[in-house]
Design a protein around this motif. Structure first.
Motif, PDB file in Angstrom:
ATOM      1  N   PHE A  14      -4.577   5.095   3.862  1.00 46.98           N
ATOM      2  CA  PHE A  14      -4.747   5.362   2.441  1.00 46.98           C
ATOM      3  C   PHE A  14      -3.391   5.730   1.836  1.00 46.98           C
ATOM      4  O   PHE A  14      -2.662   6.558   2.384  1.00 46.98           O
ATOM      5  N   SER A  15      -3.079   5.125   0.706  1.00 46.52           N
ATOM      6  CA  SER A  15      -1.765   5.293   0.095  1.00 46.52           C
ATOM      7  C   SER A  15      -1.568   6.693  -0.470  1.00 46.52           C
ATOM      8  O   SER A  15      -2.413   7.206  -1.210  1.00 46.52           O
ATOM      9  N   LYS A  16      -0.429   7.300  -0.141  1.00 53.60           N
ATOM     10  CA  LYS A  16      -0.050   8.561  -0.767  1.00 53.60           C
ATOM     11  C   LYS A  16       0.517   8.348  -2.161  1.00 53.60           C
ATOM     12  O   LYS A  16       0.562   9.281  -2.971  1.00 53.60           O
ATOM     13  N   THR A  71       0.841  -1.202   0.000  1.00 54.62           N
ATOM     14  CA  THR A  71       0.000   0.000   0.000  1.00 54.62           C
ATOM     15  C   THR A  71       0.871   1.245   0.000  1.00 54.62           C
ATOM     16  O   THR A  71       0.578   2.225  -0.692  1.00 54.62           O
ATOM     17  N   LYS A  72       1.940   1.198   0.742  1.00 56.24           N
ATOM     18  CA  LYS A  72       2.873   2.328   0.770  1.00 56.24           C
ATOM     19  C   LYS A  72       3.425   2.633  -0.622  1.00 56.24           C
ATOM     20  O   LYS A  72       3.532   3.804  -1.013  1.00 56.24           O
ATOM     21  N   GLY A 132      -5.677   7.258  -3.788  1.00 53.65           N
ATOM     22  CA  GLY A 132      -5.621   7.206  -2.326  1.00 53.65           C
ATOM     23  C   GLY A 132      -6.330   8.360  -1.665  1.00 53.65           C
ATOM     24  O   GLY A 132      -7.132   8.183  -0.744  1.00 53.65           O
ATOM     25  N   ARG A 133      -6.045   9.578  -2.111  1.00 54.90           N
ATOM     26  CA  ARG A 133      -6.646  10.759  -1.479  1.00 54.90           C
ATOM     27  C   ARG A 133      -8.150  10.831  -1.751  1.00 54.90           C
ATOM     28  O   ARG A 133      -8.928  11.218  -0.865  1.00 54.90           O
ATOM     29  N   LYS A 134      -8.571  10.438  -2.945  1.00 54.33           N
ATOM     30  CA  LYS A 134      -9.999  10.448  -3.263  1.00 54.33           C
ATOM     31  C   LYS A 134     -10.761   9.488  -2.344  1.00 54.33           C
ATOM     32  O   LYS A 134     -11.827   9.821  -1.808  1.00 54.33           O
ATOM     33  N   LEU A 135     -10.207   8.295  -2.141  1.00 55.33           N
ATOM     34  CA  LEU A 135     -10.862   7.315  -1.282  1.00 55.33           C
ATOM     35  C   LEU A 135     -10.882   7.779   0.174  1.00 55.33           C
ATOM     36  O   LEU A 135     -11.844   7.520   0.898  1.00 55.33           O
ATOM     37  N   PRO A 150      -4.571   0.851  -2.956  1.00 51.99           N
ATOM     38  CA  PRO A 150      -4.897   2.207  -2.512  1.00 51.99           C
ATOM     39  C   PRO A 150      -5.078   2.333  -1.006  1.00 51.99           C
ATOM     40  O   PRO A 150      -4.994   3.447  -0.477  1.00 51.99           O
ATOM     41  N   ALA A 151      -5.313   1.207  -0.315  1.00 48.10           N
ATOM     42  CA  ALA A 151      -5.558   1.294   1.128  1.00 48.10           C
ATOM     43  C   ALA A 151      -5.371  -0.058   1.791  1.00 48.10           C
ATOM     44  O   ALA A 151      -5.422  -1.106   1.139  1.00 48.10           O
TER      45      ALA A 151
END
Length: 236
Positions: free
Chosen positions: A215-217, A77-78, A222-225, A83-84
């Motif tokens: 949530f993955s950067k 995920t990282k 990631g940010r949307k989720l 995405p998470a």
């Protein structure tokens, strides 16, 4: 952010979503075995999985779950492969690599497990300073949330790699205490010790820890989720 600010933030996101055509999307989250919260052995995949799936269903997102070793699920995920991932406690180190929501999935109650014959009068909830003061030894799984705090508090800690090793050490009197969540511990002691689990008792809860989705950067969604989770979880 205060409550009013959080409310208007969620309200603004929902207004945007309701005025934007919603199309169903499917994402795969990385998880590990942690019954009863997350498990491939249950039709519902565990209580945390059901909560996460329900929130994203409401947001028009279909979720699938890839069961992996815990450390691999975090690393993949990282690097943006997923995405998470969930469920994880908050640490400053993780916050550098992942987006954290202000809204947790659940709060987990942690207790101390111990042998009844070692403490026939029982034990009350003990903080880390009390463990050190009383000279109690703790068996701990490496890289869990209590790893650094136990060491920092000067507690006598024996680190192991797996939960099975931890239960074995506790049962064979190579440690006084094993820290685990109440629900998980009750399942694991039966799984790893069988009938000998009757020799193990536990204290009352000494700490309650919120568990989050990371949530993955590095993942493009990631940010949307994260924002979808914050908006829809706030309604539940």
């Amino acid at each position: 952010m205060n409550r009013i600010g959080s409310f208007f933030c969620c309200w603004a996101v929902l207004i945007f979503l309701r005025t934007t055509p919603i199309r169903s999307e499917t994402f795969t989250f990385a998880v590990g075995e942690w019954p009863p919260y997350i498990t491939s052995q249950s039709p519902g995949l565990g209580s945390h999985t059901q909560t996460v799936k329900r929130i994203f269903d409401n947001a028009g997102i279909d979720l699938e779950f890839e069961f992996l070793p815990w450390q691999r699920s975090m690393e993949m995920t990282k690097n943006g492969t997923f995405p998470a991932t969930f469920s994880w406690s908050f640490t400053k180190e993780r916050a550098e690599d992942f987006y954290y929501s202000t809204l947790s999935i659940d709060k987990i109650r942690y207790v101390h497990f111990y042998r009844k014959d070692r403490f026939p009068d029982g034990l009350g909830p003990l903080n880390f300073g009390m463990l050190r003061h009383q000279g109690l030894s703790v068996v701990a799984v490496k890289n869990y949330w209590y790893d650094k705090p136990l060491t920092k508090a000067g507690v006598n800690v024996h680190f192991v790699v797996t939960e099975e090793q931890a239960w074995s050490m506790l049962f064979h009197k190579r440690a006084d205490i094993y820290i685990e969540s109440l629900q998980v511990g009750e399942i694991q002691k039966r799984e790893f010790l069988g009938d000998d689990a009757d020799n193990i008792a536990h204290t009352g809860p000494f700490r309650e820890i919120p568990m989050f989705i990371l949530f993955s950067k590095a993942h493009p969604d990631g940010r949307k989720l994260l924002k979808l989770w914050e908006a829809y979880a706030a309604l539940n």
